[in-house]
Design a protein around this motif. Structure first.
Motif, mmCIF file in Angstrom:
data_model
loop_
_atom_site.group_PDB
_atom_site.id
_atom_site.type_symbol
_atom_site.label_atom_id
_atom_site.label_comp_id
_atom_site.label_asym_id
_atom_site.label_seq_id
_atom_site.Cartn_x
_atom_site.Cartn_y
_atom_site.Cartn_z
ATOM 1 N N ALA A 191 4.001 35.104 13.873
ATOM 2 C CA ALA A 191 3.218 35.823 13.326
ATOM 3 C C ALA A 191 1.787 35.403 13.123
ATOM 4 O O ALA A 191 0.844 36.162 13.712
ATOM 5 N N PHE A 192 1.700 34.381 12.931
ATOM 6 C CA PHE A 192 0.236 33.587 12.778
ATOM 7 C C PHE A 192 -0.170 33.694 13.900
ATOM 8 O O PHE A 192 -1.551 33.548 14.373
ATOM 9 N N TYR A 193 0.772 32.873 14.945
ATOM 10 C CA TYR A 193 -0.189 32.885 16.376
ATOM 11 C C TYR A 193 -0.578 34.125 16.982
ATOM 12 O O TYR A 193 -1.699 34.108 17.466
ATOM 13 N N TYR A 194 0.462 35.058 16.819
ATOM 14 C CA TYR A 194 0.056 36.533 17.373
ATOM 15 C C TYR A 194 -1.115 36.927 16.649
ATOM 16 O O TYR A 194 -2.170 37.545 17.636
ATOM 17 N N LEU A 195 -1.220 37.007 15.450
ATOM 18 C CA LEU A 195 -2.300 37.579 14.822
ATOM 19 C C LEU A 195 -3.549 37.013 14.825
ATOM 20 O O LEU A 195 -4.647 37.488 14.957
ATOM 21 N N ARG A 196 -3.413 35.492 15.079
ATOM 22 C CA ARG A 196 -4.673 34.788 15.429
ATOM 23 C C ARG A 196 -5.413 35.168 16.685
ATOM 24 O O ARG A 196 -6.486 35.304 16.617
ATOM 25 N N ASP A 197 -4.429 35.518 17.391
ATOM 26 C CA ASP A 197 -4.993 36.017 18.919
ATOM 27 C C ASP A 197 -5.607 37.350 18.885
ATOM 28 O O ASP A 197 -6.426 37.916 19.664
ATOM 29 N N GLN A 198 -4.957 38.111 17.523
ATOM 30 C CA GLN A 198 -5.873 39.386 17.423
ATOM 31 C C GLN A 198 -7.010 39.425 16.614
ATOM 32 O O GLN A 198 -7.417 40.551 16.426
ATOM 33 N N GLY A 199 -7.453 38.494 16.373
ATOM 34 C CA GLY A 199 -8.722 38.108 15.471
ATOM 35 C C GLY A 199 -8.675 38.181 14.029
ATOM 36 O O GLY A 199 -9.498 38.182 13.496
ATOM 37 N N VAL A 200 -7.291 37.942 13.625
ATOM 38 C CA VAL A 200 -7.232 37.886 12.111
ATOM 39 C C VAL A 200 -7.638 36.673 11.816
ATOM 40 O O VAL A 200 -7.279 35.584 12.406
ATOM 41 N N LYS A 201 -8.314 36.411 10.695
ATOM 42 C CA LYS A 201 -9.037 35.242 10.079
ATOM 43 C C LYS A 201 -7.857 34.362 9.566
ATOM 44 O O LYS A 201 -7.049 34.883 8.780
ATOM 45 N N LYS A 202 -8.349 32.903 9.424
ATOM 46 C CA LYS A 202 -7.400 32.032 8.658
ATOM 47 C C LYS A 202 -7.377 32.230 7.041
ATOM 48 O O LYS A 202 -6.320 32.196 6.728
ATOM 49 N N GLU A 203 -8.518 32.994 6.710
ATOM 50 C CA GLU A 203 -8.327 33.325 5.261
ATOM 51 C C GLU A 203 -7.263 34.274 4.786
ATOM 52 O O GLU A 203 -7.093 34.634 3.615
ATOM 53 N N GLN A 204 -6.774 35.025 5.951
ATOM 54 C CA GLN A 204 -5.762 35.960 5.781
ATOM 55 C C GLN A 204 -4.498 35.666 5.629
ATOM 56 O O GLN A 204 -3.287 36.405 5.574
ATOM 57 N N VAL A 254 4.636 22.200 9.530
ATOM 58 C CA VAL A 254 3.445 21.771 9.946
ATOM 59 C C VAL A 254 2.435 22.836 10.490
ATOM 60 O O VAL A 254 1.369 22.699 10.103
ATOM 61 N N ALA A 255 3.128 23.560 11.629
ATOM 62 C CA ALA A 255 2.017 24.385 12.080
ATOM 63 C C ALA A 255 1.693 25.589 11.037
ATOM 64 O O ALA A 255 0.330 25.861 10.968
ATOM 65 N N ALA A 256 2.431 25.948 10.424
ATOM 66 C CA ALA A 256 2.246 26.790 9.307
ATOM 67 C C ALA A 256 1.192 26.324 8.286
ATOM 68 O O ALA A 256 0.084 26.994 7.773
ATOM 69 N N LEU A 257 1.432 25.300 8.009
ATOM 70 C CA LEU A 257 0.438 24.372 6.794
ATOM 71 C C LEU A 257 -0.846 24.320 7.680
ATOM 72 O O LEU A 257 -1.982 24.248 6.683
ATOM 73 N N ARG A 258 -0.998 24.098 8.707
ATOM 74 C CA ARG A 258 -2.460 23.853 9.443
ATOM 75 C C ARG A 258 -2.938 25.468 9.495
ATOM 76 O O ARG A 258 -4.352 25.527 9.527
ATOM 77 N N MET A 259 -2.294 26.423 9.784
ATOM 78 C CA MET A 259 -3.176 27.704 10.219
ATOM 79 C C MET A 259 -3.174 28.547 9.007
ATOM 80 O O MET A 259 -4.119 29.569 8.915
ATOM 81 N N ALA A 260 -2.423 28.386 7.791
ATOM 82 C CA ALA A 260 -2.829 28.860 6.458
ATOM 83 C C ALA A 260 -3.949 28.500 5.918
ATOM 84 O O ALA A 260 -4.406 27.286 5.842
ATOM 85 N N ASN A 261 -4.839 29.419 5.055
ATOM 86 C CA ASN A 261 -5.960 29.280 4.416
ATOM 87 C C ASN A 261 -5.401 28.423 3.024
ATOM 88 O O ASN A 261 -6.038 27.556 2.731
ATOM 89 N N LYS A 262 -4.398 28.995 2.427
ATOM 90 C CA LYS A 262 -3.811 28.430 1.308
ATOM 91 C C LYS A 262 -2.099 28.260 1.512
ATOM 92 O O LYS A 262 -1.466 29.303 2.180
ATOM 93 N N SER A 263 -1.866 27.086 1.047
ATOM 94 C CA SER A 263 -0.222 26.837 0.930
ATOM 95 C C SER A 263 0.330 26.417 -0.539
ATOM 96 O O SER A 263 -0.597 25.925 -1.063
ATOM 97 N N ASN A 264 1.749 26.862 -0.606
ATOM 98 C CA ASN A 264 2.015 26.564 -1.863
ATOM 99 C C ASN A 264 3.493 25.923 -2.069
ATOM 100 O O ASN A 264 4.281 26.529 -0.942
ATOM 101 N N ALA A 265 3.950 25.047 -2.793
ATOM 102 C CA ALA A 265 5.204 24.455 -2.986
ATOM 103 C C ALA A 265 5.722 25.443 -3.992
ATOM 104 O O ALA A 265 4.961 26.111 -4.671
#
Length: 547
Positions: A191-204, A254-265
């Motif tokens: 989802a993150f890869y696809y949405l990033r290509d559609q112009g969805v921003k990291k903040e989202q 790792v990929a999700a942690l890099r692409m996300a604006n914020k992450s939680n445990a």
């Protein structure tokens, strides 16, 4: 066919502080016993989140998968050992939204994905959009992608992630899009890869990591994923290299942690473990703690709640006895053993996995036999839980316990560990036992729902427990070991400490000091509510992860 839920729609006007539109992606949801699209803790957590989002009037929808055969139905072979059954499920309470999207997958340019809606009024959760590839026009292989939750075939697993991630993102687009896209674990990473290509921003982008277990953090060959359509388009060699870690692999976490604006445990301790675990990878923000929690309205027995609020020892004891008898009817039916409501009942119930050590009592057989035959302080022990259907080590532990308990009148191993049985075990137990190797239990929410119902936690000091525990006052906690010690030594010491606390603290308090026991029980409920209810958690996600 199009209905009112084929656009972003809630049965309420979202509360002002929760008006940000959030799409929450999860491979499994434990919403209700009858909707068998969950396997265990991750699903129970996601289901509680969706219920609390509804209770708080949050502007959220859930995006999940409609598993044709669910996870599996847990049954028994002739000798009572574990059998895995796969039975087709049909859900007449789901509605076809009319939304159908296409996802390129492997060499197939257009696998059809259809979205079904679980409306909020059915089970009291936010609108849930469940995806299926069992759609007319798809070839046989494509239709089987949504057959089994966590399919053991690697190619199917990859396909499931692509359908949930890219298919789910396209369904959200069809609903009008979201302000935030939240991945519950890395399964929906595409989802993150696809949405990033559609112009969805990291903040989202927001991400929750759930496990310190290597097996729970998927890692697959980058070129293979590229061929499968994992990234929503074919990446160039140079683009692919930027995503690779560990010698040509894609690590979903790792990929999700890099692409996300914020992450939680999912607990304070898990945040420490996670930040340490992933610190060697660049481009990762600090992982904040938002401790998992469970939905009080769904998981707490109403009469127990009343007894706790009025601090009535008599009401509590009467209700607990009734609930024990209901649980013991299940024990009698499954094992032909009659349990006694006046005897302390210890329950170990969760997914069977080697590191969770369901069989810890058996590490010292001599001492265990003494415990089982102690007439002054009698005990009853119940185990329940589902191993992954291909985790043969965990299945062997389950079967060993079945065989060990067969001819012992105060031991029982139950099958069918799903939401209803989970509830009954929490309602009817006196002690909720949790024995993972330390640092390996990210959260452990079953202990929270047990505590809601006056079942006292006896646990390793891991997951959520350090945030809750007051030993001897609201629970009992084993002394903390050095997790770097050899596993064999840890097992030996934890086992000795478990017997020590049971023999010298738990049993004498239960049998000799009923007033003190009652105090511990009520303290446990008070210290769990509201701190470990999912209404707190759902609010914290808006405040800290989506802000």
């Amino acid at each position: 066919m199009v209905n009112e839920y084929s656009k972003w729609h809630h049965p309420y006007k979202p509360a002002k502080k929760y008006d940000k539109k959030v799409a929450y992606f999860s491979m499994e949801f434990g919403i209700h016993q009858a909707l068998k699209i969950y396997s265990g803790g991750l699903g129970f957590l996601a289901g509680s989140h969706m219920r609390s989002a509804h209770e708080l009037k949050q502007n959220m929808v859930g995006i999940g998968m409609l598993w044709k055969y669910g996870y599996y139905d847990q049954a028994r072979n002739e000798d009572r050992t574990l059998r895995t059954d796969f039975i087709e499920k049909t859900y007449n309470f789901l509605e076809d939204t009319g939304i159908e999207v296409e996802v390129p997958l492997h060499d197939n340019p257009a696998v059809k994905v259809r979205a079904y809606i679980l409306k909020p009024e059915i089970f009291g959760c936010v609108p849930m959009y469940l995806l299926s590839t069992d759609v007319e026009g798809n070839d046989h292989l494509s239709r089987t992608i949504t057959n089994h939750l966590y399919d053991s075939n690697e190619l199917t697993r990859v396909s499931q992630s692509i359908i949930l991630g890219i298919g789910g993102a396209k369904v959200v687009e069809a609903l009008g899009g979201a302000d935030m896209y939240h991945l519950n674990e890395g399964h929906a990473l595409p989802a993150f890869y696809y949405l990033r290509d559609q112009g969805v921003k990291k903040e989202q982008f927001a991400f929750t990591t759930h496990t310190p277990e290597k097996a729970g953090n998927e890692e697959r060959d980058a070129r293979h994923l590229n061929r499968c359509g994992f990234f929503g388009r074919t990446l160039s060699e140079e683009e692919l290299r930027q995503e690779m870690v560990n010698d040509g692999m894609i690590n979903y976490t790792v990929a999700a942690l890099r692409m996300a604006n914020k992450s939680n445990a999912v607990s304070k301790l898990h945040a420490v473990v996670s930040n340490d675990m992933w610190k060697g990878f660049d481009g990762i923000n600090k992982i904040i703690p938002i401790t998992n929690a469970q939905n009080q309205n769904f998981w707490q027995d109403e009469e127990i709640k009343k007894a706790w609020k009025t601090k009535s020892a008599k009401k509590f004891k009467d209700r607990k006895t009734a609930l024990k008898n209901e649980l013991f009817d299940v024990v009698l039916n499954q094992t032909q053993k009659r349990f006694d409501p006046n005897v302390i009942t210890i329950v170990w119930a969760r997914r069977f996995a080697g590191y969770k050590r369901a069989d810890m009592f058996l590490y010292d057989l001599e001492r265990f036999e003494k415990l089982l035959s102690n007439e002054k302080y009698p005990v009853q022990i119940i185990w329940a839980g589902k191993p992954y259907p291909k985790d043969y080590y965990a299945i062997d532990i389950f079967n060993h316990l079945v065989n060990f308990s067969k001819n012992r009148k105060n031991l029982a191993v139950l099958t069918g560990y799903e939401m209803d049985l989970s509830k009954q075990l929490k309602y009817g137990s006196d002690i909720w036992l949790n024995t993972p190797r330390i640092t390996r239990e990210a959260s452990g929410t079953s202990g929270m729902t047990a505590s809601f119902n006056g079942s006292v936690n006896l646990s390793i000091n891991d997951g959520w427990i350090p945030e809750f525990q007051k030993h001897g006052e609201n629970c009992f906690v084993l002394p903390e070991l050095d997790h770097k010690k050899p596993v064999w030594e840890q097992d030996e010491e934890d086992c000795a400490n478990l017997f020590e606390i049971l023999e010298n603290e738990v049993l004498p308090t239960y049998y000799n000091k009923p007033k003190k026991w009652q105090e511990i029980v009520l303290n446990g409920i008070t210290d769990t509510i509201p701190e470990f209810t999912s209404n707190r958690m759902a609010q914290q996600y808006y405040d800290e992860l989506y802000s």
